[in-house]
Design a protein around this motif. Structure first.
Motif, PDB file in Angstrom:
ATOM      1  N   GLU A  81     -18.323   5.045   5.266  1.00 52.93           N
ATOM      2  CA  GLU A  81     -16.927   5.482   5.346  1.00 52.93           C
ATOM      3  C   GLU A  81     -16.013   4.366   4.861  1.00 52.93           C
ATOM      4  O   GLU A  81     -16.254   3.189   5.149  1.00 52.93           O
ATOM      5  N   PRO A  82     -14.950   4.733   4.152  1.00 57.04           N
ATOM      6  CA  PRO A  82     -13.964   3.716   3.761  1.00 57.04           C
ATOM      7  C   PRO A  82     -13.095   3.354   4.965  1.00 57.04           C
ATOM      8  O   PRO A  82     -12.856   4.183   5.837  1.00 57.04           O
ATOM      9  N   ASP A  83     -12.638   2.104   4.994  1.00 48.01           N
ATOM     10  CA  ASP A  83     -11.722   1.719   6.078  1.00 48.01           C
ATOM     11  C   ASP A  83     -10.308   1.538   5.504  1.00 48.01           C
ATOM     12  O   ASP A  83     -10.076   1.756   4.319  1.00 48.01           O
ATOM     13  N   ASP A  84      -9.383   1.133   6.340  1.00 48.83           N
ATOM     14  CA  ASP A  84      -7.978   1.016   5.929  1.00 48.83           C
ATOM     15  C   ASP A  84      -7.724  -0.109   4.934  1.00 48.83           C
ATOM     16  O   ASP A  84      -6.713  -0.103   4.238  1.00 48.83           O
ATOM     17  N   ASP A  85      -8.637  -1.060   4.861  1.00 52.56           N
ATOM     18  CA  ASP A  85      -8.461  -2.210   3.961  1.00 52.56           C
ATOM     19  C   ASP A  85      -9.096  -1.981   2.589  1.00 52.56           C
ATOM     20  O   ASP A  85      -9.158  -2.911   1.786  1.00 52.56           O
ATOM     21  N   GLY A  86      -9.577  -0.767   2.327  1.00 52.08           N
ATOM     22  CA  GLY A  86     -10.219  -0.491   1.041  1.00 52.08           C
ATOM     23  C   GLY A  86     -11.684  -0.893   1.000  1.00 52.08           C
ATOM     24  O   GLY A  86     -12.322  -0.810  -0.042  1.00 52.08           O
ATOM     25  N   GLN A  87     -12.211  -1.352   2.100  1.00 47.43           N
ATOM     26  CA  GLN A  87     -13.623  -1.719   2.191  1.00 47.43           C
ATOM     27  C   GLN A  87     -14.449  -0.477   2.571  1.00 47.43           C
ATOM     28  O   GLN A  87     -13.906   0.496   3.090  1.00 47.43           O
ATOM     29  N   ILE A  88     -15.713  -0.541   2.328  1.00 49.18           N
ATOM     30  CA  ILE A  88     -16.647   0.522   2.718  1.00 49.18           C
ATOM     31  C   ILE A  88     -17.529  -0.023   3.836  1.00 49.18           C
ATOM     32  O   ILE A  88     -18.091  -1.115   3.711  1.00 49.18           O
ATOM     33  N   THR A  89     -17.646   0.719   4.929  1.00 42.67           N
ATOM     34  CA  THR A  89     -18.538   0.343   6.027  1.00 42.67           C
ATOM     35  C   THR A  89     -19.653   1.368   6.108  1.00 42.67           C
ATOM     36  O   THR A  89     -19.406   2.566   6.201  1.00 42.67           O
ATOM     37  N   CYS A  90     -20.881   0.870   6.059  1.00 44.27           N
ATOM     38  CA  CYS A  90     -22.062   1.734   6.163  1.00 44.27           C
ATOM     39  C   CYS A  90     -22.828   1.384   7.435  1.00 44.27           C
ATOM     40  O   CYS A  90     -22.898   0.213   7.831  1.00 44.27           O
ATOM     41  N   THR A  91     -23.381   2.410   8.048  1.00 42.85           N
ATOM     42  CA  THR A  91     -24.167   2.238   9.266  1.00 42.85           C
ATOM     43  C   THR A  91     -25.520   2.911   9.094  1.00 42.85           C
ATOM     44  O   THR A  91     -25.588   4.101   8.755  1.00 42.85           O
ATOM     45  N   ALA A  92     -26.576   2.143   9.282  1.00 42.66           N
ATOM     46  CA  ALA A  92     -27.952   2.657   9.259  1.00 42.66           C
ATOM     47  C   ALA A  92     -28.458   2.630  10.691  1.00 42.66           C
ATOM     48  O   ALA A  92     -28.362   1.608  11.373  1.00 42.66           O
ATOM     49  N   SER A  93     -28.982   3.751  11.166  1.00 41.44           N
ATOM     50  CA  SER A  93     -29.503   3.786  12.527  1.00 41.44           C
ATOM     51  C   SER A  93     -30.749   4.651  12.573  1.00 41.44           C
ATOM     52  O   SER A  93     -30.904   5.593  11.791  1.00 41.44           O
ATOM     53  N   GLY A  94     -31.640   4.315  13.483  1.00 42.51           N
ATOM     54  CA  GLY A  94     -32.865   5.085  13.638  1.00 42.51           C
ATOM     55  C   GLY A  94     -33.901   4.320  14.432  1.00 42.51           C
ATOM     56  O   GLY A  94     -33.699   3.158  14.792  1.00 42.51           O
ATOM     57  N   ASP A  95     -35.002   4.998  14.708  1.00 43.74           N
ATOM     58  CA  ASP A  95     -36.117   4.402  15.446  1.00 43.74           C
ATOM     59  C   ASP A  95     -37.069   3.744  14.448  1.00 43.74           C
ATOM     60  O   ASP A  95     -37.726   4.454  13.673  1.00 43.74           O
ATOM     61  N   PRO A  96     -37.164   2.407  14.444  1.00 41.95           N
ATOM     62  CA  PRO A  96     -38.053   1.742  13.496  1.00 41.95           C
ATOM     63  C   PRO A  96     -39.517   1.947  13.877  1.00 41.95           C
ATOM     64  O   PRO A  96     -39.862   1.981  15.059  1.00 41.95           O
ATOM     65  N   CYS A  97     -40.355   2.102  12.876  1.00 40.12           N
ATOM     66  CA  CYS A  97     -41.784   2.346  13.109  1.00 40.12           C
ATOM     67  C   CYS A  97     -42.624   1.417  12.240  1.00 40.12           C
ATOM     68  O   CYS A  97     -42.158   0.877  11.247  1.00 40.12           O
ATOM     69  N   THR A  98     -43.862   1.285  12.629  1.00 40.28           N
ATOM     70  CA  THR A  98     -44.852   0.605  11.822  1.00 40.28           C
ATOM     71  C   THR A  98     -46.136   1.416  11.929  1.00 40.28           C
ATOM     72  O   THR A  98     -46.308   2.198  12.859  1.00 40.28           O
ATOM     73  N   ILE A  99     -47.030   1.247  10.982  1.00 42.78           N
ATOM     74  CA  ILE A  99     -48.313   1.947  11.013  1.00 42.78           C
ATOM     75  C   ILE A  99     -49.352   0.976  11.559  1.00 42.78           C
ATOM     76  O   ILE A  99     -49.483  -0.148  11.074  1.00 42.78           O
ATOM     77  N   VAL A 100     -50.067   1.405  12.596  1.00 43.70           N
ATOM     78  CA  VAL A 100     -51.129   0.582  13.178  1.00 43.70           C
ATOM     79  C   VAL A 100     -52.451   1.316  13.034  1.00 43.70           C
ATOM     80  O   VAL A 100     -52.502   2.539  13.095  1.00 43.70           O
ATOM     81  N   GLN A 101     -53.500   0.567  12.811  1.00 44.57           N
ATOM     82  CA  GLN A 101     -54.838   1.141  12.713  1.00 44.57           C
ATOM     83  C   GLN A 101     -55.435   1.202  14.103  1.00 44.57           C
ATOM     84  O   GLN A 101     -55.507   0.198  14.792  1.00 44.57           O
ATOM     85  N   VAL A 102     -55.849   2.375  14.528  1.00 51.10           N
ATOM     86  CA  VAL A 102     -56.418   2.570  15.849  1.00 51.10           C
ATOM     87  C   VAL A 102     -57.944   2.573  15.721  1.00 51.10           C
ATOM     88  O   VAL A 102     -58.493   3.398  15.012  1.00 51.10           O
ATOM     89  N   PRO A 103     -58.620   1.626  16.379  1.00 54.60           N
ATOM     90  CA  PRO A 103     -60.082   1.594  16.277  1.00 54.60           C
ATOM     91  C   PRO A 103     -60.685   2.774  17.026  1.00 54.60           C
ATOM     92  O   PRO A 103     -60.065   3.330  17.934  1.00 54.60           O
ATOM     93  N   PRO A 104     -61.914   3.158  16.658  1.00 58.00           N
ATOM     94  CA  PRO A 104     -62.559   4.259  17.388  1.00 58.00           C
ATOM     95  C   PRO A 104     -62.827   3.871  18.829  1.00 58.00           C
ATOM     96  O   PRO A 104     -63.020   2.698  19.136  1.00 58.00           O
ATOM     97  N   ALA A 105     -62.804   4.862  19.716  1.00 59.37           N
ATOM     98  CA  ALA A 105     -63.107   4.606  21.113  1.00 59.37           C
ATOM     99  C   ALA A 105     -64.566   4.196  21.249  1.00 59.37           C
ATOM    100  O   ALA A 105     -65.442   4.763  20.610  1.00 59.37           O
ATOM    101  N   SER A 106     -64.821   3.236  22.082  1.00 56.31           N
ATOM    102  CA  SER A 106     -66.190   2.763  22.286  1.00 56.31           C
ATOM    103  C   SER A 106     -66.965   3.766  23.144  1.00 56.31           C
ATOM    104  O   SER A 106     -66.482   4.223  24.176  1.00 56.31           O
ATOM    105  N   THR A 107     -68.157   4.091  22.691  1.00 56.41           N
ATOM    106  CA  THR A 107     -68.996   5.031  23.450  1.00 56.41           C
ATOM    107  C   THR A 107     -70.011   4.279  24.296  1.00 56.41           C
ATOM    108  O   THR A 107     -70.697   4.876  25.097  1.00 56.41           O
ATOM    109  N   GLY A 108     -70.131   2.999  24.067  1.00 51.90           N
ATOM    110  CA  GLY A 108     -71.099   2.210  24.825  1.00 51.90           C
ATOM    111  C   GLY A 108     -72.474   2.206  24.190  1.00 51.90           C
ATOM    112  O   GLY A 108     -73.309   1.370  24.483  1.00 51.90           O
ATOM    113  N   ALA A 109     -72.755   3.152  23.313  1.00 52.42           N
ATOM    114  CA  ALA A 109     -74.056   3.209  22.644  1.00 52.42           C
ATOM    115  C   ALA A 109     -73.976   2.476  21.321  1.00 52.42           C
ATOM    116  O   ALA A 109     -73.007   2.573  20.609  1.00 52.42           O
ATOM    117  N   GLN A 110     -75.008   1.732  21.006  1.00 56.86           N
ATOM    118  CA  GLN A 110     -75.027   1.003  19.745  1.00 56.86           C
ATOM    119  C   GLN A 110     -76.293   1.239  19.004  1.00 56.86           C
ATOM    120  O   GLN A 110     -77.316   1.375  19.405  1.00 56.86           O
TER     121      GLN A 110
END
Length: 110
Positions: A81-110
């Protein structure tokens, strides 16, 4: 007929092998934090957008996301949005995320 019987037998054997010996699996998962906001003000909209995005990423890092990416964030909004001084103000908002690798659940058997 004998050919179909052999194919059926091989199919049953193959299915039994898969059921009795599943391959280990792992999955990528999106890990998100709660809402962060970044804001920028500049003479041009492009500069204000860049400042807002840089501020959002910095806030996301401060909140605990190591390498935040806007493209995988959720609940995101980006407004300018423009402000009264002729400047533009921008706002970025949201829930930041990252991708994580989930290892397989251990079954106890090998």
């Amino acid at each position: 007929m004998r050919k179909w019987g052999m194919l059926l037998a091989f199919g049953v054997i193959a299915l039994g092998t898969l059921v009795n010996h599943p391959a280990p699996a792992s999955a990528a998962m999106r890990n998100c934090l709660k809402f962060v906001v970044g804001q920028g003000t500049a003479a041009t909209e492009l500069a204000a957008k860049k400042q807002a995005m840089d501020a959002w990423k910095k806030a996301a890092v401060t909140a605990g996301i190591e390498n935040p990416a806007w493209r995988i964030a959720i609940n995101k909004t980006f407004e300018c949005e423009p402000d009264d001084d002729g400047q533009i103000t921008c706002t970025a908002s949201g829930d930041p995320c990252t991708i994580v690798q989930v290892p397989p659940a251990s079954t106890g058997a090998q």
